[in-house]
Every structure is written in C-alpha cells, then in structure tokens.
Write an enzyme that holds these catalytic residues in place. Sequence first.
Site, PDB file in Angstrom:
ATOM      1  CG  ASP A  77     -10.618   4.640  -1.236  1.00  0.00           C
ATOM      2  OD1 ASP A  77     -10.958   5.145  -0.146  1.00  0.00           O
ATOM      3  OD2 ASP A  77      -9.461   4.255  -1.492  1.00  0.00           O
ATOM      4  CG  ASN A  80      -9.797   2.182   3.381  1.00  0.00           C
ATOM      5  OD1 ASN A  80     -10.740   1.561   3.830  1.00  0.00           O
ATOM      6  ND2 ASN A  80      -9.925   3.366   2.803  1.00  0.00           N
ATOM      7  CB  THR A 129       0.357   0.222  -1.112  1.00  0.00           C
ATOM      8  OG1 THR A 129      -0.121   1.554  -1.248  1.00  0.00           O
ATOM      9  CG2 THR A 129       1.757   0.137  -1.674  1.00  0.00           C
ATOM     10  CG  HIS A 177      -8.421   6.069   4.520  1.00  0.00           C
ATOM     11  ND1 HIS A 177      -8.660   6.319   3.190  1.00  0.00           N
ATOM     12  CD2 HIS A 177      -9.638   6.010   5.102  1.00  0.00           C
ATOM     13  CE1 HIS A 177      -9.964   6.407   2.985  1.00  0.00           C
ATOM     14  NE2 HIS A 177     -10.583   6.234   4.134  1.00  0.00           N
ATOM     15  N   GLY A 178      -4.735   3.921   4.731  1.00  0.00           N
ATOM     16  CA  GLY A 178      -3.280   3.802   4.656  1.00  0.00           C
ATOM     17  C   GLY A 178      -2.716   2.662   5.479  1.00  0.00           C
ATOM     18  CB  ALA A 179      -4.175  -0.452   6.738  1.00  0.00           C
ATOM     19  CB  SER A 180      -0.222  -0.862   2.488  1.00  0.00           C
ATOM     20  OG  SER A 180      -1.258  -1.443   1.755  1.00  0.00           O
ATOM     21  CG  HIS A 237      -3.425   7.034   1.258  1.00  0.00           C
ATOM     22  ND1 HIS A 237      -3.905   8.293   1.482  1.00  0.00           N
ATOM     23  CD2 HIS A 237      -4.437   6.196   1.566  1.00  0.00           C
ATOM     24  CE1 HIS A 237      -5.158   8.226   1.894  1.00  0.00           C
ATOM     25  NE2 HIS A 237      -5.502   6.958   1.958  1.00  0.00           N
ATOM     26  N   GLY A 238       0.298   4.557   0.681  1.00  0.00           N
ATOM     27  CA  GLY A 238       1.534   4.166   0.006  1.00  0.00           C
ATOM     28  C   GLY A 238       2.517   3.541   0.972  1.00  0.00           C
TER      29      GLY A 238
END
Length: 283
Positions: free
Chosen positions: A82, A229, A232, A207-210, A179-180
């Site tokens: 990643d 993805n 977190t 990306h950054g799906a949390s 992200h995060g």
Amino acid sequence: MPLVTTKKMLLDAQAGGYAVGAFNVENLEMVMAVVRAAEELSSPVILQTTPSTVKYAGLDYYLAMVRAAAERTAIPVAMHLDHGESFDLAMQALRTGYTSIMIDGSHGSFEENIAVTHSVAAACAPSSISVEAELGKVGGKEDDLEGGDGNPFTDPAQAQEFVARTGVDSLAIAIGTAHGLYKGVPKLDFDRLSAIRSVVSIPLVLHGASGVPDESVREAIRRGICKVNFATELRIAFSDGVKAYLARDPEVFDPKKYSKAGMENVVSVVKDKIGLCGSAGKA
Ligand code: 13P
C-alpha cells in the site's frame, strides 16, 4: 491456495458490480483475523502493508504471515504493498513476492507521477504482478474536508491520459476521502467518480474508507469503485479489544489472551466491511 494477484480479483469485481476490501494489517493477529473473516464469508480478500508497517518488521515477515494464512484456505488472498513511495520499495516488494504493488507518485508532478508509475508497471509486467497507482491527492489525517487543503481531486481527462501512458492495472482516485479519522461527515464527489469511470476502463480504488458512511461506500461501488481500503477502523478495533481485556484483567501476562480479544474485534469489523463491499460469496 497460493497467493493470487489482484488483477483477476478486481476485474471480476468490476464485472460483478461489487468491490474487494483491502485491509491494512500490522501483526499476526490482524492477518489471522482478516483471512478468517473472509473465509467465513467466502470472499476474496486483499491484505496490505504501508511503508511504515513494512519498516516495523520487513516485507519478508509480513509476506510470510500472509502466505501461511493463504495456504491454509481456499479463498483467493492477495498481498499488496500500500502506498509504495518509491521505485526501489516497489521493486523490493516485487522481489520479496508481494502479488500486488501500489506505486504512489501522487506527491510529485503529473509528469513525475507518470514516469515512476510507468517504470513500476513495466518492471512488474513480466511477472504479471498487478500495479495500482494514485492520481490526485487523498487527504491526510488532519483533513476535515470542509475547508479543503488545496489538494486537488482527480481530474477525469488527466486520469484517462495517465492510464493510457502508464499501463497500470488499477487507479486510486481522490474524490473527497481522507486517511485516518474525519472531523465531519465526508462528502464524496460522485459526479467526478462517474466522469472518471466514463473515460477510464480499469478498476478504480477508494482509499480512506474508515469513517465514510456505508451508503457513500455503496454508492461509490455502484459508480465503479472495485477496491476499497480500510485501515484506521481495524487499528481501532484491535486496540480497543486489547485495552478492554487489560482493563478487565490487569494481572494478565499472556499476550495470546489480550491479543485474541483484539483479533475477535477485527474479525467483526472486517465481516461488516466485506458485507458492505458486496464480495461475500464471490470467492
Ligand atoms: P483509512 O485509514 O481511512 O481506512 O484509509 C485506509 C487506506 O486508504 C490505506 O491506503
């Protein structure tokens, strides 16, 4: 079964209108949890490590754990680098035996991104290892997405040119995720996603799906996202499990006991995410 590449996995997802979850793992328990969750739901799965994770224990260590888990199961499992930050790290991952590699040249100019991505794609082609790239900038940890930080979202025309000139297998795009943890509720630019999808035929990556609302993830998948993805939320789930166990039993000294509590939490989060991605039963 042996590790597989992400190529067929993502093309199958694209044809089937679902996405494959890609889960960042940090330790043995997270590897076991992700593969167990996928196995229980008969889903293909991608495990991935960032450069900082790789620095912690080494590509060989993580690959060995994931390979062992893959060989004990019949579901397709891929091992992905990643955010590979350089040509050198991408080549180290290739030589070590990772079956999927992201080269993230998004910090450089458009032309620099094309140059490094093209080199990695060309180097991986003979061994059929799939390559993911990023165009545009996914926000960082502190980005609340409300005020904007000057980072550009992916431009559809540039995306078309980028894919044609690099030969990558999949493309991560910037449409409003970060992200995060989010400070507010992230609003995704779905029209931009559809515009990119109409000119780019390879699988698209989110990306950054949390922390992104489930309905937004579903809508992104409906509009062409094939890989999602998650990092977190898994880290939090593992840590919360360990913390809760230690709070209940502060005298415990067997790491297997509290680590297992973290592992069970991760299994539950990954099962939810697999359900959200629609990949259950697609193994
Ligand atoms: P999150 O930490 O927001 O889930 O992002 C994961 C990711 O995109 C890893 O590349």
